[in-house]
Design an enzyme around this catalytic site. Structure first.
Site, PDB file in Angstrom:
ATOM      1  N   ASN A  46       6.098   8.635  -1.236  1.00 38.11           N
ATOM      2  CA  ASN A  46       5.535  10.051  -0.733  1.00 38.11           C
ATOM      3  C   ASN A  46       4.167   9.783  -0.067  1.00 38.11           C
ATOM      4  O   ASN A  46       3.358  10.832   0.044  1.00 38.11           O
ATOM      5  CB  ASN A  46       5.482  10.885  -1.946  1.00 38.11           C
ATOM      6  CG  ASN A  46       6.795  11.236  -2.198  1.00 38.11           C
ATOM      7  OD1 ASN A  46       7.589  11.797  -1.370  1.00 38.11           O
ATOM      8  ND2 ASN A  46       7.133  11.129  -3.643  1.00 38.11           N
TER       9      ASN A  46
ATOM     10  N   LEU B  93       0.853  -1.076   0.019  1.00 39.50           N
ATOM     11  CA  LEU B  93      -0.009  -0.090   0.154  1.00 39.50           C
ATOM     12  C   LEU B  93       0.691   1.420   0.007  1.00 39.50           C
ATOM     13  O   LEU B  93       0.910   2.151  -0.916  1.00 39.50           O
ATOM     14  CB  LEU B  93      -1.128  -0.089   1.233  1.00 39.50           C
ATOM     15  CG  LEU B  93      -1.859   1.216   1.473  1.00 39.50           C
ATOM     16  CD1 LEU B  93      -2.718   1.353   0.367  1.00 39.50           C
ATOM     17  CD2 LEU B  93      -2.438   1.140   2.860  1.00 39.50           C
TER      18      LEU B  93
ATOM     19  N   GLY C 142      24.161  -2.275  32.590  1.00 37.91           N
ATOM     20  CA  GLY C 142      24.966  -2.290  31.409  1.00 37.91           C
ATOM     21  C   GLY C 142      24.863  -3.635  30.728  1.00 37.91           C
ATOM     22  O   GLY C 142      25.201  -3.535  29.255  1.00 37.91           O
TER      23      GLY C 142
ATOM     24  N   ILE D 174      16.722  -2.154  33.730  1.00 35.58           N
ATOM     25  CA  ILE D 174      16.775  -3.323  34.844  1.00 35.58           C
ATOM     26  C   ILE D 174      18.071  -4.014  34.749  1.00 35.58           C
ATOM     27  O   ILE D 174      18.786  -4.428  35.555  1.00 35.58           O
ATOM     28  CB  ILE D 174      15.633  -4.274  34.992  1.00 35.58           C
ATOM     29  CG1 ILE D 174      14.358  -3.413  35.426  1.00 35.58           C
ATOM     30  CG2 ILE D 174      15.768  -5.624  35.660  1.00 35.58           C
ATOM     31  CD1 ILE D 174      12.823  -4.212  35.401  1.00 35.58           C
TER      32      ILE D 174
ATOM     33  N   THR E 296       0.614   4.537  12.099  1.00 35.24           N
ATOM     34  CA  THR E 296       1.485   5.008  13.547  1.00 35.24           C
ATOM     35  C   THR E 296       0.494   4.974  14.737  1.00 35.24           C
ATOM     36  O   THR E 296      -0.828   5.134  14.587  1.00 35.24           O
ATOM     37  CB  THR E 296       2.062   6.367  13.400  1.00 35.24           C
ATOM     38  OG1 THR E 296       1.063   7.184  12.692  1.00 35.24           O
ATOM     39  CG2 THR E 296       3.118   6.417  12.098  1.00 35.24           C
ATOM     40  N   SER E 297       1.022   5.407  15.867  1.00 38.77           N
ATOM     41  CA  SER E 297       0.166   5.668  17.044  1.00 38.77           C
ATOM     42  C   SER E 297      -0.696   6.871  16.876  1.00 38.77           C
ATOM     43  O   SER E 297      -1.733   7.058  17.439  1.00 38.77           O
ATOM     44  CB  SER E 297       1.359   5.913  18.241  1.00 38.77           C
ATOM     45  OG  SER E 297       1.798   4.494  18.903  1.00 38.77           O
TER      46      SER E 297
ATOM     47  N   ILE F 145       8.075  -2.392   1.998  1.00 39.04           N
ATOM     48  CA  ILE F 145       7.225  -3.655   1.693  1.00 39.04           C
ATOM     49  C   ILE F 145       8.043  -4.795   2.564  1.00 39.04           C
ATOM     50  O   ILE F 145       8.835  -5.362   2.089  1.00 39.04           O
ATOM     51  CB  ILE F 145       7.259  -4.093   0.416  1.00 39.04           C
ATOM     52  CG1 ILE F 145       6.501  -2.951  -0.540  1.00 39.04           C
ATOM     53  CG2 ILE F 145       6.396  -5.418   0.148  1.00 39.04           C
ATOM     54  CD1 ILE F 145       5.176  -2.417   0.017  1.00 39.04           C
TER      55      ILE F 145
ATOM     56  N   GLU G 157       1.728  -0.388  10.084  1.00 39.37           N
ATOM     57  CA  GLU G 157       0.518  -0.449   9.909  1.00 39.37           C
ATOM     58  C   GLU G 157      -0.393   0.608  10.473  1.00 39.37           C
ATOM     59  O   GLU G 157      -1.314   0.324  11.242  1.00 39.37           O
ATOM     60  CB  GLU G 157      -0.012  -1.834  10.411  1.00 39.37           C
ATOM     61  CG  GLU G 157       0.351  -2.940   9.592  1.00 39.37           C
ATOM     62  CD  GLU G 157      -0.105  -4.332   9.709  1.00 39.37           C
ATOM     63  OE1 GLU G 157      -1.351  -4.350   9.929  1.00 39.37           O
ATOM     64  OE2 GLU G 157       0.493  -5.522   9.321  1.00 39.37           O
TER      65      GLU G 157
END
Length: 379
Positions: free
Chosen positions: A129, A125, A340, A337, A365-366, A157, A363
């Site tokens: 641009n 899809l 390093g 957590i 964006t937020s 893709i 699929e």
């Protein structure tokens, strides 16, 4: 409501865990470093019925529902996000589009090969641009007798190089016309259909992402899915299911990061005791566990609605938005957590951290999910 795994889900989870130990974990970091797309792994997943999860058995699929599908994607993604992403894209986009909108002849032609992973599928899809603004696509198809001639480029893709077949959305009408886009199925080897540049990505590096180029590519009218001009409407419905896929992907990554963090926090000692004894760490784990649980409930609510053929747009967008953001948050905390060690490739959480970010972008964006959700709640 019963939130426990069904017998099918338990079987699937156990099968994936066994498969992951033998076929994914030993080579996972090598694939990540080299960006190798391990096609043999997907062929083996096809033999297990995991590349046609939702495809009816009459077409060679497993005939499962969306609860089982969520289990497949999340369990694979707990091990490796790249493999989870490719399984999701193959199942929900290419295969899912043909399953949802193909006629009987088209289903019989392509689904058995896709469901068994004899063929790998792609779906196109996005263009250079036009990301979220899909109605401005420049990839076009012009009719020439019984054929349509496709020209243009698609980008980002999944399986753009290695796929055997692709469902591509192209403009057959006027710019900005929601009924001016059509879905075509194009097989690899069709003259004028070729792969372009492969993307060098931050994460999901073993899931192949590339551009696809069409140069006077002649496709027969029998390869149109549904009716002429229905492609955009079809794509939006396919993406409703696709959001459940990415939500499941994010959920799996978050679960993987959480499980690794719990294990490490009980093994790592500082000041003469496990770091899980310190409130700074234990409270992080409490937040992570709560957020994962909430994401899982949203994902399975969306799956339940989809199974019942009820409207799912709002909840699938919520599930995708929340689970993907939680994947980023939980994997970030996991790196913290681990300290390093979390910043090195010798431990698993840096990969969860890198892979997680794609979930907030792919699929939709937020920000696009918020747009979808807000439109639904303001109706």
């Amino acid at each position: 409501m019963d939130f426990s795994y069904s017998e099918n889900q338990k079987m699937i989870a156990g099968m994936i865990q066994d498969f992951g130990k033998k076929e994914i974990l030993p080579k996972m970091m090598e694939w990540d470093e080299t960006q190798e797309f391990p096609i043999d792994v997907f062929k083996k997943l096809g033999e297990l019925g995991l590349m046609g999860v939702l495809v009816p058995t009459e077409y060679g699929g497993s005939g499962f529902g969306y609860e089982e599908y969520v289990t497949v994607i999340s369990e694979i993604s707990k091990i490796c996000g790249s493999i989870g992403l490719s399984v999701a894209a193959h199942n929900s986009l290419c295969t899912g589009h043909i399953l949802q909108f193909g006629n009987e002849e088209q289903k019989k032609k392509w689904l058995p090969k896709l469901a068994t992973a004899e063929w790998i599928g792609a779906w196109g899809l996005t263009e250079p641009n036009t990301g979220s603004d899909a109605m401005r696509m420049k990839c076009t198809a012009k009719q020439d007798g019984d054929y349509w001639v496709i020209n243009g480029t698609k980008c980002w893709i999944t399986h753009g190089i290695s796929s055997d077949v692709m469902v591509v959305l192209v403009r057959t009408g006027e710019l900005l016309d929601s009924h001016g886009i059509t879905a075509f199925v194009v097989e690899r080897g069709t003259p004028g259909f070729k792969a372009g540049k492969k993307e060098n990505k931050l994460g999901m590096r073993a899931s192949e992402t590339a551009e696809v180029i069409f140069e006077d590519c002649r496709v027969h009218k029998d390869n149109i899915l549904g009716e002429l001009g229905e492609g955009f409407i079809q794509a939006m419905k396919v993406l409703d299911g696709g959001r459940i896929s990415i939500a499941s992907l994010g959920l799996g990554i978050a679960k993987g990061a959480l499980e690794a963090s719990l294990k490490y926090s009980e093994e790592r000692e500082q000041f003469g005791q496990p770091i899980s004894n310190f409130q700074g760490i234990s409270f992080k784990l409490a937040d992570m566990a709560t957020e994962v649980e909430a994401a899982e409930l949203l994902v399975y609510e969306a799956a339940d609605l989809k199974n019942k053929h009820l409207p799912v747009t709002k909840v699938s967008a919520m599930a995708k938005y929340y689970a993907s953001e939680i994947a980023v948050k939980v994997s970030t905390e996991a790196v913290q957590i681990f300290g390093g060690y979390g910043y090195t490739k010798d431990f698993p959480v840096e990969k969860f951290y890198r892979d997680s970010k794609l979930c907030t972008i792919g699929e939709g964006t937020s920000e696009i999910q918020k747009l979808v959700i807000s439109r639904q709640v303001l109706k």
